[in-house]
Design an enzyme around this catalytic site. Structure first.
Site, PDB file in Angstrom:
ATOM      1  N   LYS A   1       0.845  -1.205   0.000  1.00  0.00           N
ATOM      2  CA  LYS A   1       0.000   0.000   0.000  1.00  0.00           C
ATOM      3  C   LYS A   1       0.881   1.256   0.000  1.00  0.00           C
ATOM      4  O   LYS A   1       0.656   2.181  -0.767  1.00  0.00           O
ATOM      5  CB  LYS A   1      -0.871   0.012   1.251  1.00  0.00           C
ATOM      6  CG  LYS A   1      -1.512   1.346   1.588  1.00  0.00           C
ATOM      7  CD  LYS A   1      -2.476   1.275   2.747  1.00  0.00           C
ATOM      8  CE  LYS A   1      -1.850   1.542   4.061  1.00  0.00           C
ATOM      9  NZ  LYS A   1      -1.580   2.962   4.371  1.00  0.00           N
ATOM     10  N   ASN A   2       1.928   1.243   0.848  1.00  0.00           N
ATOM     11  CA  ASN A   2       2.719   2.457   1.053  1.00  0.00           C
ATOM     12  C   ASN A   2       3.781   2.679   0.000  1.00  0.00           C
ATOM     13  O   ASN A   2       4.523   3.660   0.064  1.00  0.00           O
ATOM     14  CB  ASN A   2       3.305   2.462   2.470  1.00  0.00           C
ATOM     15  CG  ASN A   2       2.185   2.572   3.514  1.00  0.00           C
ATOM     16  OD1 ASN A   2       1.053   2.915   3.171  1.00  0.00           O
ATOM     17  ND2 ASN A   2       2.494   2.246   4.743  1.00  0.00           N
TER      18      ASN A   2
ATOM     19  N   CYS B   1      -5.719   7.912   8.992  1.00  0.00           N
ATOM     20  CA  CYS B   1      -5.778   7.195  10.281  1.00  0.00           C
ATOM     21  C   CYS B   1      -5.537   8.181  11.435  1.00  0.00           C
ATOM     22  O   CYS B   1      -4.653   9.004  11.384  1.00  0.00           O
ATOM     23  CB  CYS B   1      -4.685   6.142  10.351  1.00  0.00           C
ATOM     24  SG  CYS B   1      -5.255   4.544   9.845  1.00  0.00           S
TER      25      CYS B   1
ATOM     26  N   ARG C   1      -0.420  14.427  13.043  1.00  0.00           N
ATOM     27  CA  ARG C   1       0.327  14.011  11.856  1.00  0.00           C
ATOM     28  C   ARG C   1       0.621  15.251  11.025  1.00  0.00           C
ATOM     29  O   ARG C   1       0.056  15.482   9.993  1.00  0.00           O
ATOM     30  CB  ARG C   1      -0.459  12.973  11.060  1.00  0.00           C
ATOM     31  CG  ARG C   1      -0.632  11.693  11.836  1.00  0.00           C
ATOM     32  CD  ARG C   1      -1.222  10.590  11.021  1.00  0.00           C
ATOM     33  NE  ARG C   1      -0.226  10.015  10.104  1.00  0.00           N
ATOM     34  CZ  ARG C   1      -0.534   9.007   9.288  1.00  0.00           C
ATOM     35  NH1 ARG C   1      -1.769   8.565   9.242  1.00  0.00           N
ATOM     36  NH2 ARG C   1       0.369   8.497   8.495  1.00  0.00           N
TER      37      ARG C   1
ATOM     38  N   ASP D   1       3.932   0.292  12.435  1.00  0.00           N
ATOM     39  CA  ASP D   1       2.682  -0.296  11.915  1.00  0.00           C
ATOM     40  C   ASP D   1       2.468  -1.722  12.392  1.00  0.00           C
ATOM     41  O   ASP D   1       1.361  -2.245  12.283  1.00  0.00           O
ATOM     42  CB  ASP D   1       2.675  -0.274  10.378  1.00  0.00           C
ATOM     43  CG  ASP D   1       2.522   1.138   9.855  1.00  0.00           C
ATOM     44  OD1 ASP D   1       2.822   1.365   8.672  1.00  0.00           O
ATOM     45  OD2 ASP D   1       2.137   2.020  10.637  1.00  0.00           O
TER      46      ASP D   1
ATOM     47  N   ARG E   1      -8.990  -0.559   4.305  1.00  0.00           N
ATOM     48  CA  ARG E   1      -8.104   0.485   3.762  1.00  0.00           C
ATOM     49  C   ARG E   1      -6.729  -0.103   3.470  1.00  0.00           C
ATOM     50  O   ARG E   1      -6.020   0.367   2.588  1.00  0.00           O
ATOM     51  CB  ARG E   1      -7.933   1.639   4.768  1.00  0.00           C
ATOM     52  CG  ARG E   1      -9.113   2.563   4.899  1.00  0.00           C
ATOM     53  CD  ARG E   1      -8.746   3.772   5.729  1.00  0.00           C
ATOM     54  NE  ARG E   1      -7.524   4.388   5.233  1.00  0.00           N
ATOM     55  CZ  ARG E   1      -6.792   5.235   5.940  1.00  0.00           C
ATOM     56  NH1 ARG E   1      -7.151   5.569   7.158  1.00  0.00           N
ATOM     57  NH2 ARG E   1      -5.709   5.775   5.433  1.00  0.00           N
TER      58      ARG E   1
HETATM   59  C1  EPZ Z   1       4.028   6.607   6.647  1.00  0.00           C
HETATM   60  O1  EPZ Z   1       3.265   7.634   7.235  1.00  0.00           O
HETATM   61  C2  EPZ Z   1       3.086   5.431   6.467  1.00  0.00           C
HETATM   62  N1  EPZ Z   1       2.001   5.807   5.575  1.00  0.00           N
HETATM   63  C3  EPZ Z   1       2.517   5.013   7.830  1.00  0.00           C
HETATM   64  O2  EPZ Z   1       1.720   3.851   7.622  1.00  0.00           O
HETATM   65  C4  EPZ Z   1       3.674   4.654   8.752  1.00  0.00           C
HETATM   66  O3  EPZ Z   1       3.154   4.360  10.038  1.00  0.00           O
HETATM   67  C5  EPZ Z   1       4.647   5.843   8.855  1.00  0.00           C
HETATM   68  O4  EPZ Z   1       5.092   6.218   7.522  1.00  0.00           O
HETATM   69  C6  EPZ Z   1       5.875   5.519   9.691  1.00  0.00           C
HETATM   70  O5  EPZ Z   1       6.530   4.427   9.135  1.00  0.00           O
HETATM   71  C7  EPZ Z   1       2.243   5.801   4.236  1.00  0.00           C
HETATM   72  O6  EPZ Z   1       3.349   5.545   3.782  1.00  0.00           O
HETATM   73  C8  EPZ Z   1       1.064   6.136   3.364  1.00  0.00           C
HETATM   74  P1  EPZ Z   1       6.191   9.841   8.765  1.00  0.00           P
HETATM   75  P2  EPZ Z   1       3.863   9.152   7.286  1.00  0.00           P
HETATM   76  O7  EPZ Z   1       6.172  11.101   7.998  1.00  0.00           O
HETATM   77  O8  EPZ Z   1       4.648   9.394   6.052  1.00  0.00           O
HETATM   78  C9  EPZ Z   1       6.428  13.086  12.231  1.00  0.00           C
HETATM   79  C10 EPZ Z   1      -0.245   2.559   7.636  1.00  0.00           C
HETATM   80  O9  EPZ Z   1      -0.915   2.026   8.535  1.00  0.00           O
HETATM   81  N2  EPZ Z   1       6.315  14.072  11.157  1.00  0.00           N
HETATM   82  O10 EPZ Z   1       7.326   8.880   8.552  1.00  0.00           O
HETATM   83  O11 EPZ Z   1       2.760  10.069   7.609  1.00  0.00           O
HETATM   84  C11 EPZ Z   1       5.156  12.252  12.393  1.00  0.00           C
HETATM   85  O12 EPZ Z   1       4.238  12.926  13.229  1.00  0.00           O
HETATM   86  C12 EPZ Z   1       0.300   3.963   7.814  1.00  0.00           C
HETATM   87  O13 EPZ Z   1       0.067   2.003   6.542  1.00  0.00           O
HETATM   88  C13 EPZ Z   1       6.407  15.426  11.481  1.00  0.00           C
HETATM   89  O14 EPZ Z   1       6.578  15.801  12.642  1.00  0.00           O
HETATM   90  O15 EPZ Z   1       4.836   9.047   8.540  1.00  0.00           O
HETATM   91  C14 EPZ Z   1       5.687  10.989  13.021  1.00  0.00           C
HETATM   92  O16 EPZ Z   1       5.876  11.182  14.416  1.00  0.00           O
HETATM   93  C15 EPZ Z   1      -0.077   4.546   9.175  1.00  0.00           C
HETATM   94  N3  EPZ Z   1       6.315  16.339  10.476  1.00  0.00           N
HETATM   95  C16 EPZ Z   1       7.065  10.829  12.387  1.00  0.00           C
HETATM   96  O17 EPZ Z   1       7.426  12.121  11.874  1.00  0.00           O
HETATM   97  C17 EPZ Z   1       6.140  15.962   9.155  1.00  0.00           C
HETATM   98  O18 EPZ Z   1       6.078  16.837   8.269  1.00  0.00           O
HETATM   99  C18 EPZ Z   1       7.096   9.837  11.228  1.00  0.00           C
HETATM  100  O19 EPZ Z   1       6.056  10.192  10.324  1.00  0.00           O
HETATM  101  C19 EPZ Z   1       6.047  14.586   8.854  1.00  0.00           C
HETATM  102  C20 EPZ Z   1       6.140  13.656   9.873  1.00  0.00           C
END
Ligand code: EPZ
Length: 423
Positions: free
Chosen positions: A23-24, A117, A122, A305, A397
């Site tokens: 998916k990702n 989610c 986020r 995840d 999803r």
């Molecule tokens: C991706 O989300 C995945 N989604 C998530 O999977 C996964 O849990 C996550 O990466 C972590 O591995 C997709 O790829 C579609 P991040 P993403 O940016 O990109 C903080 C699932 O169930 N952050 O790596 O949103 C954030 O709050 C989903 O498949 C900021 O502070 O995650 C978090 O604490 C759920 N500012 C950390 O970084 C930003 O601009 C990692 O988030 C971006 C992120």
């Protein structure tokens, strides 16, 4: 009407299934197709609601998208509308992935702040700061992120912490910037590397994807005219391995590279499970579960995840386990539902403490997000009696046909329609 999964626990899973496309990886690769000057075919696209919503989003901005039997054809030539629909973007967080490509191609884009989610806050500040570093003016108006630029210019970008989404978005934007962009402290997830490989097929010049330093040399344009097969879904694979462990079964997953799950597999072995693997398969034989301690972290660490799914297994461990969640502060929402099944779980600071019990007992539960839904299925497979899971819109999803596939592996699971007025 709504649908529920009904699981009669205690039946060991046995057999072999093939892991679906990730998916990702599919979602950002769909967004990246907007950069091309001609149609592209993507293979192994999972038929899940997030993908269908992303396809609808691409159609609303003018792309032609057809999707059948895992094959998706995207023709971006008629894309003009750079203002994305509020309704659709609010449904999935990954819809924000279209921002980088549209900014690179049209020099302007208007995308609502994303939904998806509920895992706590986020933010997308790293994405915005990345676009600004590349020379875009970015404002917020009425819930929309509005980015404009005369031209994007390569630069050095350092992320305060690895972000999968921000790494993908900035990498896509930088492919057509003038000059070279270096992203430091980039996310190293396999899905980032898969997106980079897709962009390279389009003619992008990218080095180091999959490491914490990615170098992108801007090019004038990117082309389609090819077919691309996406990597397998390591989170789906982890969920099925945990289902095999929780049901004390013996299952094999095909089309999955074990190196995508190194830290997860090592923890499963510490929890007493018997794991074998080859170049593109992993098998598990469920054994009595030992208590373990886990701390989630960005790839190659233990994936956030798989935190709820592994917690479901540890509910029946011999002893007390602790899972420290370092990525999402809202990840603990699943605990109330596990408690309904008899789990003895509590939180302490950013950790969940799980005191293993002999057996869980089936009950009605509601899936609050995708991976919590995976956890409830795993718990239901091991619980005594019947577990009725609603909230399938969340599970669907991220997990394609999970009930059908678990039934093929021998689980007593079925999907049923319910009438809310009669409940
Ligand atoms: C991706 O989300 C995945 N989604 C998530 O999977 C996964 O849990 C996550 O990466 C972590 O591995 C997709 O790829 C579609 P991040 P993403 O940016 O990109 C903080 C699932 O169930 N952050 O790596 O949103 C954030 O709050 C989903 O498949 C900021 O502070 O995650 C978090 O604490 C759920 N500012 C950390 O970084 C930003 O601009 C990692 O988030 C971006 C992120």
């Amino acid at each position: 009407m709504y649908e529920v999964l009904i699981i009669k626990g205690g039946k060991p899973l046995n057999g072999t299934i093939e892991v679906n496309g990730a998916k990702n990886a599919a979602l950002p690769i769909m967004a990246a197709s907007l950069l091309a000057d001609s149609p592209i075919t993507i293979r192994r696209v999972p038929n899940i609601s997030d993908v269908r919503i992303m396809a609808r989003l691409l159609r609303t901005i003018g792309a032609k998208v057809t999707f059948r039997n895992g094959n998706m054809k995207i023709d971006p030539r008629d894309v003009k509308n750079v203002r994305a629909s509020y309704k659709l973007v609010s449904k999935i967080h990954a819809s924000f992935d279209i921002t980088g490509p549209l900014l690179a191609r049209f020099k302007q884009v208007e995308v609502p702040l994303p939904g998806g989610c509920n895992l706590g806050s986020r933010p997308v500040n790293f994405h915005i700061e990345g676009f600004r570093s590349l020379g875009a003016d970015v404002d917020f108006q009425h819930g929309y992120v509005i980015a404009k630029t005369a031209r994007l210019k390569g630069t050095n970008i350092f992320f305060p912490k690895p972000s999968v989404g921000a790494t993908k978005n900035v990498m896509m934007a930088a492919t057509m910037a003038s000059g070279t962009t270096i992203i430091e402290n980039a996310a190293r997830e396999p899905e980032v590397a898969d997106l980079a490989n897709f962009l390279i097929r389009m003619g992008a010049k990218i080095r180091g994807a999959g490491t914490s330093k990615i170098t992108i040399e801007g090019v004038k344009g990117l082309s389609g005219g090819f077919e691309y097969s996406i990597i397998s879904d390591r989170i789906e694979a982890g969920t099925y391995l945990l289902a095999g462990a929780a049901s004390k079964g013996d299952i094999t997953l095909k089309a999955i590279k074990p190196e995508f799950l190194d830290s997860f597999i090592s923890k499963l072995k510490d929890a007493g499970q018997k794991i074998d693997m080859g170049e593109d398969w992993i098998s598990i034989k469920g054994r009595p579960v030992k208590a373990i301690d886990i701390s989630t972290s960005p790839f190659p660490g233990f994936p956030t995840d798989l935190h709820p799914p592994v917690a479901a297994l540890l509910c029946i461990a011999d002893g007390t386990s602790v899972i420290e969640e370092t990525i999402f502060d809202g990840r603990f929402i699943y605990l109330d539902e596990l408690r309904r099944l008899g789990a003895e779980v509590n939180t302490k600071n950013h950790s969940v403490v799980i005191r293993g019990v002999k057996k869980l007992s089936g009950a009605p539960v509601v899936a609050p997000d995708i991976r919590a839904g995976g956890a409830l299925i795993i718990a239901g497979l091991s619980a005594e009696g019947c577990t009725v899971i609603s909230g399938l819109d969340k599970i669907d999803r991220g997990y394609q046909d999970i009930d059908k596939r678990l039934a093929i592996l021998g689980s007593d699971i079925r999907r049923e329609k319910r009438d809310a007025c009669r409940d």
